[in-house]
Design a protein around this motif. Structure first.
Motif, PDB file in Angstrom:
ATOM      1  N   THR A 135      44.360  39.323  33.213  1.00 30.01           N
ATOM      2  CA  THR A 135      43.087  39.919  33.629  1.00 30.01           C
ATOM      3  C   THR A 135      43.256  40.717  34.914  1.00 30.01           C
ATOM      4  O   THR A 135      42.763  41.850  35.050  1.00 30.01           O
ATOM      5  CB  THR A 135      42.040  38.823  33.831  1.00 30.01           C
ATOM      6  N   ALA A 136      43.963  40.127  35.879  1.00 29.47           N
ATOM      7  CA  ALA A 136      44.178  40.817  37.151  1.00 29.47           C
ATOM      8  C   ALA A 136      44.964  42.112  36.955  1.00 29.47           C
ATOM      9  O   ALA A 136      44.682  43.132  37.595  1.00 29.47           O
ATOM     10  CB  ALA A 136      44.912  39.890  38.116  1.00 29.47           C
ATOM     11  N   LEU A 137      45.978  42.056  36.064  1.00 28.86           N
ATOM     12  CA  LEU A 137      46.772  43.246  35.804  1.00 28.86           C
ATOM     13  C   LEU A 137      45.929  44.361  35.198  1.00 28.86           C
ATOM     14  O   LEU A 137      46.031  45.528  35.571  1.00 28.86           O
ATOM     15  CB  LEU A 137      47.932  42.888  34.874  1.00 28.86           C
ATOM     16  N   ILE A 138      45.064  43.992  34.234  1.00 31.46           N
ATOM     17  CA  ILE A 138      44.185  44.987  33.602  1.00 31.46           C
ATOM     18  C   ILE A 138      43.245  45.600  34.626  1.00 31.46           C
ATOM     19  O   ILE A 138      43.047  46.813  34.688  1.00 31.46           O
ATOM     20  CB  ILE A 138      43.401  44.340  32.441  1.00 31.46           C
ATOM     21  N   LEU A 139      42.651  44.735  35.469  1.00 32.52           N
ATOM     22  CA  LEU A 139      41.741  45.226  36.500  1.00 32.52           C
ATOM     23  C   LEU A 139      42.465  46.135  37.484  1.00 32.52           C
ATOM     24  O   LEU A 139      41.920  47.135  37.954  1.00 32.52           O
ATOM     25  CB  LEU A 139      41.100  44.058  37.244  1.00 32.52           C
ATOM     26  N   PHE A 140      43.700  45.775  37.795  1.00 32.18           N
ATOM     27  CA  PHE A 140      44.476  46.578  38.734  1.00 32.18           C
ATOM     28  C   PHE A 140      44.714  47.981  38.178  1.00 32.18           C
ATOM     29  O   PHE A 140      44.518  48.998  38.852  1.00 32.18           O
ATOM     30  CB  PHE A 140      45.794  45.863  39.024  1.00 32.18           C
TER      31      PHE A 140
ATOM     32  N   PRO B 101      48.488  36.663  47.455  1.00 37.13           N
ATOM     33  CA  PRO B 101      49.701  36.557  46.621  1.00 37.13           C
ATOM     34  C   PRO B 101      49.415  36.585  45.136  1.00 37.13           C
ATOM     35  O   PRO B 101      50.249  36.955  44.351  1.00 37.13           O
ATOM     36  CB  PRO B 101      50.299  35.218  47.040  1.00 37.13           C
ATOM     37  N   ILE B 102      48.189  36.197  44.740  1.00 40.19           N
ATOM     38  CA  ILE B 102      47.879  36.180  43.315  1.00 40.19           C
ATOM     39  C   ILE B 102      47.635  37.592  42.807  1.00 40.19           C
ATOM     40  O   ILE B 102      48.268  38.062  41.882  1.00 40.19           O
ATOM     41  CB  ILE B 102      46.646  35.281  43.054  1.00 40.19           C
ATOM     42  N   GLN B 103      46.699  38.294  43.460  1.00 39.49           N
ATOM     43  CA  GLN B 103      46.427  39.665  43.035  1.00 39.49           C
ATOM     44  C   GLN B 103      45.738  40.403  44.173  1.00 39.49           C
ATOM     45  O   GLN B 103      44.531  40.292  44.350  1.00 39.49           O
ATOM     46  CB  GLN B 103      45.538  39.679  41.779  1.00 39.49           C
ATOM     47  N   PRO B 104      46.437  41.161  44.951  1.00 37.62           N
ATOM     48  CA  PRO B 104      45.832  41.806  46.107  1.00 37.62           C
ATOM     49  C   PRO B 104      44.873  42.937  45.775  1.00 37.62           C
ATOM     50  O   PRO B 104      44.100  43.342  46.609  1.00 37.62           O
ATOM     51  CB  PRO B 104      47.044  42.340  46.881  1.00 37.62           C
ATOM     52  N   SER B 105      44.910  43.481  44.585  1.00 38.97           N
ATOM     53  CA  SER B 105      44.115  44.681  44.309  1.00 38.97           C
ATOM     54  C   SER B 105      42.794  44.382  43.633  1.00 38.97           C
ATOM     55  O   SER B 105      42.087  45.281  43.266  1.00 38.97           O
ATOM     56  CB  SER B 105      44.910  45.640  43.437  1.00 38.97           C
ATOM     57  N   SER B 106      42.445  43.120  43.391  1.00 39.95           N
ATOM     58  CA  SER B 106      41.165  42.819  42.760  1.00 39.95           C
ATOM     59  C   SER B 106      40.416  41.795  43.589  1.00 39.95           C
ATOM     60  O   SER B 106      41.017  40.927  44.212  1.00 39.95           O
ATOM     61  CB  SER B 106      41.365  42.282  41.340  1.00 39.95           C
ATOM     62  N   SER B 107      39.092  41.920  43.605  1.00 35.20           N
ATOM     63  CA  SER B 107      38.278  41.052  44.438  1.00 35.20           C
ATOM     64  C   SER B 107      38.141  39.691  43.818  1.00 35.20           C
ATOM     65  O   SER B 107      38.241  39.530  42.610  1.00 35.20           O
ATOM     66  CB  SER B 107      36.896  41.673  44.624  1.00 35.20           C
ATOM     67  N   PRO B 108      37.940  38.620  44.596  1.00 33.50           N
ATOM     68  CA  PRO B 108      37.737  37.277  44.042  1.00 33.50           C
ATOM     69  C   PRO B 108      36.567  37.236  43.085  1.00 33.50           C
ATOM     70  O   PRO B 108      36.594  36.535  42.092  1.00 33.50           O
ATOM     71  CB  PRO B 108      37.469  36.431  45.287  1.00 33.50           C
ATOM     72  N   LYS B 109      35.511  38.019  43.394  1.00 35.76           N
ATOM     73  CA  LYS B 109      34.350  37.991  42.517  1.00 35.76           C
ATOM     74  C   LYS B 109      34.714  38.447  41.117  1.00 35.76           C
ATOM     75  O   LYS B 109      34.374  37.805  40.125  1.00 35.76           O
ATOM     76  CB  LYS B 109      33.250  38.877  43.093  1.00 35.76           C
ATOM     77  N   GLY B 110      35.444  39.531  41.000  1.00 35.61           N
ATOM     78  CA  GLY B 110      35.820  40.039  39.690  1.00 35.61           C
ATOM     79  C   GLY B 110      36.722  39.060  38.964  1.00 35.61           C
ATOM     80  O   GLY B 110      36.602  38.844  37.778  1.00 35.61           O
ATOM     81  N   ARG B 111      37.657  38.411  39.672  1.00 33.38           N
ATOM     82  CA  ARG B 111      38.588  37.486  39.045  1.00 33.38           C
ATOM     83  C   ARG B 111      37.863  36.250  38.499  1.00 33.38           C
ATOM     84  O   ARG B 111      38.071  35.827  37.375  1.00 33.38           O
ATOM     85  CB  ARG B 111      39.645  37.060  40.068  1.00 33.38           C
ATOM     86  N   PHE B 112      36.973  35.661  39.240  1.00 32.70           N
ATOM     87  CA  PHE B 112      36.325  34.426  38.802  1.00 32.70           C
ATOM     88  C   PHE B 112      35.271  34.685  37.749  1.00 32.70           C
ATOM     89  O   PHE B 112      35.059  33.845  36.885  1.00 32.70           O
ATOM     90  CB  PHE B 112      35.702  33.702  39.999  1.00 32.70           C
ATOM     91  N   GLN B 113      34.609  35.809  37.775  1.00 27.99           N
ATOM     92  CA  GLN B 113      33.692  36.138  36.690  1.00 27.99           C
ATOM     93  C   GLN B 113      34.447  36.223  35.377  1.00 27.99           C
ATOM     94  O   GLN B 113      33.968  35.791  34.348  1.00 27.99           O
ATOM     95  CB  GLN B 113      32.980  37.453  36.984  1.00 27.99           C
ATOM     96  N   ARG B 114      35.619  36.789  35.412  1.00 25.08           N
ATOM     97  CA  ARG B 114      36.411  36.910  34.186  1.00 25.08           C
ATOM     98  C   ARG B 114      36.841  35.531  33.689  1.00 25.08           C
ATOM     99  O   ARG B 114      36.840  35.263  32.497  1.00 25.08           O
ATOM    100  CB  ARG B 114      37.645  37.778  34.470  1.00 25.08           C
TER     101      ARG B 114
END
Length: 791
Positions: free
Chosen positions: A128-133, A83-96
């Motif tokens: 961050t998630a939006l940019i990564l998406f 629900p938070i961001q389906p298109s980005s991996s947890p690893k990428g989100r937490f590193q950011r």
């Protein structure tokens, strides 16, 4: 510190992961976070983490590393991040998140908690998630745009495809290629090779390579070799014309190239002894009436290999030999009586690197001469002069063979001055990679080497045929078709001097070829006459060669019912047959043989005028027939799921070759009978089911093909007599049916009055047959084990 305490770090990582998610869910940005139960869970997780953080020794570095280490675990069963961001991996989100100063201060508890800080953290996560998406979408778009489209579905291999390819081979195309080759000035072997390479690339064959080797060649000296009659003082060139001081005559191409490559050099004055064809009977007869030590033999070509006959002369003690072809052994259409010729005494490859490739750094042996004999080819005209025959003995109705009168003794002086030097020879190798079995090679070979017109235009004929075949294949390849197995197109250099180019290349790649080479298809001098088609094939390919004739024969009157045989042939197939045990086949047009002595006359390379080939085949229909027969065989070997080799034919050939009442033959026949039984079982139980598409399993087919590929390797003998094939499945010629090593041993027995040679030859053949029997049986055992495992 975290690295030294793995047991404590694991719960810390888990808590850091839960804390971040609890904060994110507490802000109400998700419809799933409104329940009191989830908010209570978030408070409980926060309290647990604060309690953990109060433990001594838990510092900032350990928190960061523990949290970062856990971020790769995207399979947590407790919380769903979709629900938070389906298109980005947890690893990428937490590193950011860890790059944010507030993130660090939050976990080190340096600032008071507030809703404002939580809101900013969640906002940053969302941004961050939006940019990564968006970034992921852009990368995916360009990656898809640059990725090659999937290959065009390959057309199935079937007889209809073969017909479409072969119908593109036309006589007029071969003629044009042939004439283009002859227009090119043949100044150097490498220059011709470069032209062929460019020609093949222009047809669409991309992977074409020029492979060079520096090898020791024996070439003509500055002036012609001579033969001088001692009693009259007359001096003759090899052609029969008298010696001249005219510089133009001294440097005549025909005179210079009338020589035996790798002969001993020097001058020898001795009596001339007529040994006819140099058979055992001839030598026994001659040695009974005279001492032959250091004498010069007058020797006819024919009946058996030249190297074998010279080895007998050398063993007997002769010092030299004059070679000639009797006009009675030549076809009536051949007008070669006044022509000298060239022969090579090289059994194969670079003499300075025997058994290994001539690459940089190789040890070079000092082997300037390959025999102690002074050997010189002469014309039939000179042979008549030497035996004092002035009249033409080749009459229209009857031909009288040349023979030195018993009463007449001739003493001659022989002068030979060829020069050995290192030269570069070039091979052209083109690869058409297979679609299913790229690691299995079907080799199609021609040659582009001849000595300034010697050997006729056979090199241009063979190159034109292989280029026309390549042209037809590449037209189909460009429409999406590919053979199952890799096709190698080879044009060899140094063929006339002992198949030097093919030997060096094969020695260079020996280990690869032993494992990967499936078959060799030869195009050596495809049209040397226009009377009859002469197909040659190893026993395992005889059936395929016979079937191809019924399908592709342009000149129907010249190739119906042609008999396929396994006989020794000239050309670059030598290494593949005799050192690798690779099945081979060759189609060629020849003149009808004039006599039983005419076998092995092709060892002599006569000078021929440039229009000879077009006189033999003005329409080039014979060339077209050879190209289509060769193409049919090549396509079937390269594309049939099961290799079209016949195991039973090998066993039958073995039985047919064991004829005679010599001691030991009954034992050989018993072993040969066992081989036939095993071959029949192998062919019926393994090959027939594999040829049924409904019963064909890929693994089983691969196993079967591996067995078929090695069928003939069991029949290679070690160190056969000079000039005889190591592969005993090949007979000396069409007149003989026995194994050549057995025939030679029986002949040797007559000369030395000993059975040791015969017993040794029988033992060699016995071991070969038994080795094949063991090989066939092992193949059957593998299939039985596989079936038992499946059950």
């Amino acid at each position: 510190m975290g690295e030294n305490e793995p047991s404590a770090a694991q719960p810390d990582k888990k808590m850091a992961y839960h804390k971040v998610n609890a904060d994110q869910r507490a802000q109400g940005h998700s419809p799933y976070l409104d329940s009191d139960e989830l908010q209570a869970t978030a408070l409980e997780l926060e309290w647990d983490m604060e309690k953990e953080l109060e433990e001594p020794g838990f510092d900032h570095f350990r928190l960061d590393s523990a949290a970062q280490h856990h971020l790769g675990n995207s399979q947590s069963p407790e919380l769903d991040l979709e629900p938070i961001q389906p298109s980005s991996s947890p690893k990428g989100r937490f590193q950011r998140l860890q790059e944010d100063p507030d993130y660090v201060s939050h976990y080190t508890r340096q600032a008071p908690k507030s809703n404002r800080c939580s809101f900013l953290r969640v906002l940053k996560v969302f941004c961050t998630a939006l940019i990564l998406f968006i970034f992921g979408i852009v990368i995916g778009y360009y990656a898809r745009k640059k990725c090659p489209s999937p290959p065009t579905p390959q057309e199935p291999n079937n007889p209809h495809i073969y017909h479409e390819i072969l119908k593109e081979i036309k006589a007029e195309n071969i003629r044009q290629i042939y004439r283009d080759l002859l227009e090119f000035p043949r100044e150097d072997d490498a220059e011709v090779a470069v032209k062929i390479l460019a020609q093949w690339r222009s047809q669409g064959l991309e992977d074409v390579r020029l492979v060079n080797y520096s090898v020791l060649l024996d070439l003509p000296g500055p002036s012609s070799n001579t033969v001088t009659l001692h009693n009259t003082g007359e001096c003759f060139y090899p052609s029969g014309q008298q010696c001249s001081t005219d510089p133009k005559t001294l440097h005549s191409q025909d005179l210079l190239y009338s020589y035996a490559a790798y002969s001993a050099k020097g001058t020898l004055e001795a009596e001339l002894i007529d040994v006819q064809y140099g058979t055992m009977e001839d030598l026994i007869r001659v040695q009974a009436i005279t001492n032959v030590t250091k004498k010069i033999a007058l020797l006819k070509l024919g009946q058996s290999p030249l190297l074998y006959k010279l080895s007998l002369l050398e063993d007997a003690g002769f010092g030299g030999a004059l070679l000639y072809t009797d006009p009675c052994d030549l076809p009536k259409t051949a007008d070669l009586a006044d022509k000298a010729f060239m022969v090579s005494l090289n059994s194969g490859g670079d003499p300075s690197t025997p058994g290994y490739a001539s690459i940089d750094g190789s040890y070079r042996q000092n082997r300037l001469n390959l025999t102690t004999l002074l050997v010189q080819p002469i014309s039939a005209v000179l042979a008549r002069k030497l035996i004092s025959l002035t009249e033409d003995t080749a009459q229209k109705d009857k031909c009288t063979p040349l023979q030195l009168p018993a009463a007449g003794k001739k003493r001659i002086s022989l002068n030979i001055q060829s020069v050995t030097t290192y030269k570069t020879i070039s091979n052209v190798i083109g690869y058409l990679k297979g679609a299913v079995f790229p690691d299995r090679y079907v080799i199609v070979g021609s040659h582009h080497s001849s000595l300034k017109g010697y050997g006729g235009q056979g090199w241009a004929s063979s190159t034109a045929v292989i280029t026309a075949l390549l042209q037809a294949l590449m037209a189909k390849v460009q429409r999406g078709w590919r053979p199952d197995r890799t096709l190698l197109f080879c044009s060899w250099g140094g063929t006339a001097l002992g198949n030097v180019g093919s030997y060096e290349w094969a020695e260079d790649l020996r280990n690869v070829l032993q494992r990967n080479a499936v078959a060799y298809v030869s195009l050596h001098n495809p049209v040397t006459g226009n009377s009859t088609l002469h197909p040659v094939a190893s026993p395992s390919l005889q059936q395929l060669a016979a079937e191809s004739q019924s399908i592709n024969c342009v000149e129907k009157g010249r190739c119906p019912g042609s008999n396929v045989s396994s006989v020794q042939i000239q050309g670059d197939s030598d290494y593949f047959i005799n050192h690798l045990g690779v099945p081979a086949t060759q189609f060629s047009y020849e003149d009808i043989k004039a006599s039983e002595n005419s076998s092995f006359l092709s060892e002599a390379l006569f000078p021929a005028h440039a229009t000879k080939t077009e006189e033999l085949d003005p329409s080039f229909s014979l060339h077209e027939t050879i190209a289509k027969l060769t193409g049919q065989v090549t396509l079937q070997i390269a594309t049939d799921p099961v290799l079209p080799f016949n195991a039973l034919d090998i066993a039958l050939e073995v039985q047919n070759s064991l004829k005679g009442d010599e001691a030991g033959v009954p034992q050989l026949l018993a072993v040969a009978s066992q081989l036939r039984d095993t071959a029949e079982l192998f062919q019926s139980d393994e090959m027939r089911p594999a040829n049924d598409p409904q019963e064909r399993a890929p693994v089983r087919v691969r196993m079967l093909n591996d067995v078929l590929q090695g069928l003939e390797k069991s029949f290679l003998v070690h160190q056969p007599p000079p000039g005889l094939y190591r592969n005993i499945l090949y007979r000396l010629d069409d007149r003989t049916s026995q194994f050549s090593v057995l025939l030679e041993a029986l002949e040797h027995c007559k000369l030395h009055q000993s059975n040791e040679t015969v017993q040794a030859a029988l033992s060699k053949v016995l071991n070969n047959i038994n080795s094949a029997q063991v090989y066939f049986k092992a193949g059957l055992d593998v299939f039985e084990t596989t079936l038992a495992g499946k059950k």
